[in-house]
Scaffold this active site. Structure first.
Site, PDB file in Angstrom:
ATOM      1  CB  THR A  57      -0.896  -0.006   1.259  1.00 16.35           C
ATOM      2  OG1 THR A  57      -1.465   1.285   1.430  1.00 16.35           O
ATOM      3  CG2 THR A  57      -0.108  -0.313   2.533  1.00 16.35           C
ATOM      4  CE1 TYR A  94      -3.726  -2.084   5.646  1.00 11.41           C
ATOM      5  CE2 TYR A  94      -3.157   0.136   4.912  1.00 11.41           C
ATOM      6  CZ  TYR A  94      -3.503  -1.169   4.621  1.00 11.41           C
ATOM      7  OH  TYR A  94      -3.627  -1.575   3.309  1.00 11.41           O
TER       8      TYR A  94
HETATM    9  N1  LIG Z   1      -8.449  -1.145  -1.419  1.00  7.23           N
HETATM   10  C1  LIG Z   1      -7.395  -0.349  -1.437  1.00  7.23           C
HETATM   11  O1  LIG Z   1      -7.492   0.852  -1.771  1.00  7.23           O
HETATM   12  C2  LIG Z   1      -6.030  -0.872  -1.070  1.00  7.23           C
HETATM   13  C3  LIG Z   1      -4.950   0.025  -1.125  1.00  7.23           C
HETATM   14  C4  LIG Z   1      -3.692  -0.451  -0.779  1.00  7.23           C
HETATM   15  C5  LIG Z   1      -3.493  -1.776  -0.445  1.00  7.23           C
HETATM   16  N2  LIG Z   1      -4.563  -2.618  -0.383  1.00  7.23           N
HETATM   17  C6  LIG Z   1      -4.298  -4.016  -0.002  1.00  7.23           C
HETATM   18  O2  LIG Z   1      -4.919  -4.851  -0.952  1.00  7.23           O
HETATM   19  C7  LIG Z   1      -5.426  -6.019  -0.327  1.00  7.23           C
HETATM   20  C8  LIG Z   1      -6.908  -6.191  -0.669  1.00  7.23           C
HETATM   21  O3  LIG Z   1      -7.618  -5.061  -0.183  1.00  7.23           O
HETATM   22  P1  LIG Z   1      -9.193  -4.915  -0.353  1.00  7.23           P
HETATM   23  O4  LIG Z   1      -9.512  -3.475  -0.335  1.00  7.23           O
HETATM   24  O5  LIG Z   1      -9.635  -5.759  -1.482  1.00  7.23           O
HETATM   25  O6  LIG Z   1      -9.690  -5.539   1.028  1.00  7.23           O
HETATM   26  P2  LIG Z   1     -10.894  -6.573   1.331  1.00  7.23           P
HETATM   27  O7  LIG Z   1     -11.121  -6.542   2.807  1.00  7.23           O
HETATM   28  O8  LIG Z   1     -12.035  -6.301   0.455  1.00  7.23           O
HETATM   29  O9  LIG Z   1     -10.247  -7.965   0.910  1.00  7.23           O
HETATM   30  C9  LIG Z   1      -9.339  -8.674   1.700  1.00  7.23           C
HETATM   31  C10 LIG Z   1      -9.884 -10.079   1.860  1.00  7.23           C
HETATM   32  O10 LIG Z   1      -8.941 -10.863   2.571  1.00  7.23           O
HETATM   33  C11 LIG Z   1      -9.641 -11.773   3.409  1.00  7.23           C
HETATM   34  N3  LIG Z   1      -8.724 -12.159   4.479  1.00  7.23           N
HETATM   35  C12 LIG Z   1      -8.061 -11.334   5.337  1.00  7.23           C
HETATM   36  N4  LIG Z   1      -7.264 -12.036   6.148  1.00  7.23           N
HETATM   37  C13 LIG Z   1      -7.419 -13.336   5.801  1.00  7.23           C
HETATM   38  C14 LIG Z   1      -6.856 -14.547   6.273  1.00  7.23           C
HETATM   39  N5  LIG Z   1      -5.989 -14.572   7.294  1.00  7.23           N
HETATM   40  N6  LIG Z   1      -7.222 -15.704   5.677  1.00  7.23           N
HETATM   41  C15 LIG Z   1      -8.111 -15.713   4.643  1.00  7.23           C
HETATM   42  N7  LIG Z   1      -8.672 -14.591   4.159  1.00  7.23           N
HETATM   43  C16 LIG Z   1      -8.337 -13.414   4.733  1.00  7.23           C
HETATM   44  C17 LIG Z   1     -10.862 -10.998   3.884  1.00  7.23           C
HETATM   45  O11 LIG Z   1     -11.915 -11.851   4.239  1.00  7.23           O
HETATM   46  C18 LIG Z   1     -11.184 -10.125   2.681  1.00  7.23           C
HETATM   47  O12 LIG Z   1     -12.231 -10.673   1.897  1.00  7.23           O
HETATM   48  C19 LIG Z   1      -5.153  -5.879   1.161  1.00  7.23           C
HETATM   49  O13 LIG Z   1      -3.991  -6.606   1.478  1.00  7.23           O
HETATM   50  C20 LIG Z   1      -4.914  -4.387   1.346  1.00  7.23           C
HETATM   51  O14 LIG Z   1      -4.022  -4.129   2.418  1.00  7.23           O
HETATM   52  C21 LIG Z   1      -5.823  -2.196  -0.687  1.00  7.23           C
END
Ligand SMILES: NC(=O)c1ccc[n+]([C@@H]2O[C@H](COP(=O)([O-])OP(=O)(O)OC[C@H]3O[C@@H](n4cnc5c(N)ncnc54)[C@H](O)[C@@H]3O)[C@@H](O)[C@H]2O)c1
Length: 318
Positions: A126, A149
């Site tokens: 991120t 985070y």
């Molecule tokens: N959305 C953004 O703008 C953004 C920006 C930067 C980084 N990210 C990173 O991208 C990734 C996805 O983000 P997102 O927005 O889609 O989040 P999200 O919460 O929609 O998706 C993450 C998924 O991971 C699953 N999960 C978490 N821990 C788990 C575990 N231990 N075992 C199995 N499943 C697990 C959750 O159930 C969830 O469905 C994350 O790692 C986040 O840190 C997202």
């Protein structure tokens, strides 16, 4: 290729699985423990079409309860998107789950990769790792996260690096900048703003709304992420994935007012702790290695997210 996608029922993960399945050579095993800010019914909606896809399998379990060595035995690539997202809730008692899902799970997955013949391990990081900086954020800048985070995600990056240098796990780190669009998480600002606007509730804004972000539309994010597949030049690299446009929160609300034809009732509250004032991605490496050029404008991306919110909450909206 047999591809493992962790976090497959999430916002970015579900779109990524769909994108990867466009190639008939790919088989995707999605893993999701259904945790984090987005309620499960919306995640079920996220993976609705995937569940009936003949080349997709969902393992609806937490990573910590899966035999990872067995899972990775004949896998070619791992996309590790599972994690506990969100800056604001990473303070206080919630920190434990950030440490477990962002640090321990990443370490366990990397550890299991030691015994497998994985060709690529792609880690979703991120822009929050950068902290407060002036101008464009480039991958060579020293990270200084402002939130717990960001610290847990940076620790995940460091784990990727040490497993890469010590055990030659072919890691690739992608740093996403505020991703938005259909299926966006319920805690993210556009999702909240649009839902509040459509239900004629006051829009709650952290700070004075002049903070700005590099906003990445989901199809651009997923296109860049999928393009890592099979690209050996990016192994060991860290690459920013940003969007086509930057804007302030106030500018976004003005756009939403125009697109929905609704005047927002704005409620400004205290600034969120741990958020930088501005983010701006230097995309030189993404252009060089992935030929990445974000395409979707903020206006078009927001229009599509409004459409999604209208359909996801069809029963609750006036
Ligand atoms: N959305 C953004 O703008 C953004 C920006 C930067 C980084 N990210 C990173 O991208 C990734 C996805 O983000 P997102 O927005 O889609 O989040 P999200 O919460 O929609 O998706 C993450 C998924 O991971 C699953 N999960 C978490 N821990 C788990 C575990 N231990 N075992 C199995 N499943 C697990 C959750 O159930 C969830 O469905 C994350 O790692 C986040 O840190 C997202």
């Amino acid at each position: 290729m047999k591809i493992i996608v962790t976090g497959a029922a999430g916002f970015i993960g579900s779109h990524l699985c769909e994108k990867l399945l466009e190639d008939e050579q790919n088989i995707v095993i999605g893993i999701d423990g259904f945790i984090g800010p987005t309620p499960s019914p919306l995640k079920v909606l996220n993976i609705g079409t995937l569940l009936s896809h003949p080349r997709f399998t969902l393992i609806a379990q937490d990573l910590s309860s899966i035999n990872l060595r067995e899972l990775l035995k004949d896998a070619d690539v791992v996309y590790h998107l599972a994690g506990m997202p969100g800056v604001r809730t990473s303070w206080g008692s919630e920190f434990e789950s950030y440490a477990v899902h962002n640090i321990s799970s990443t370490q366990q997955l990397l550890e299991a990769c030691k015994d497998a013949s994985i060709q690529q391990f792609i880690y979703a990081s991120t822009s929050s790792v950068y902290g407060e900086k002036d101008g464009k954020l480039s991958e060579t800048m020293e990270p200084a996260p402002l939130s717990p985070y960001g610290i847990t995600k940076l620790t995940g990056e460091h784990l990727c690096r040490v497993y890469h240098t010590t055990f030659h796990i072919p890691t690739v780190i992608l740093r996403y900048f505020t991703v938005y669009g259909p299926r966006q998480r319920t805690d993210m600002s556009f999702h909240r703003f649009i839902k509040q606007l459509l239900t004629k509730q006051p829009i709650t804004i952290f700070g004075d709304g002049t903070q700005s972000r590099d906003f990445t539309y989901i199809s651009d994010c997923v296109k860049a992420t999928a393009s890592v597949l099979g690209n050996t030049a990016v192994i060991g690299k860290t690459i920013n994935i940003g969007g086509k446009e930057r804007a302030s929160v106030n500018e976004v609300i003005e756009l939403l007012e125009t697109l929905t034809g609704t005047k927002a009732i704005r409620q400004y509250t205290a600034s969120a702790l741990g958020e930088p004032k501005h983010t701006w991605a230097d995309l030189s490496l993404a252009e060089q290695y992935l030929h990445y050029h974000p395409e979707v404008t903020l206006q078009e991306g927001l229009r599509r997210e409004i459409e999604y919110i209208r359909s996801a909450y069809a029963r609750d909206l006036p």
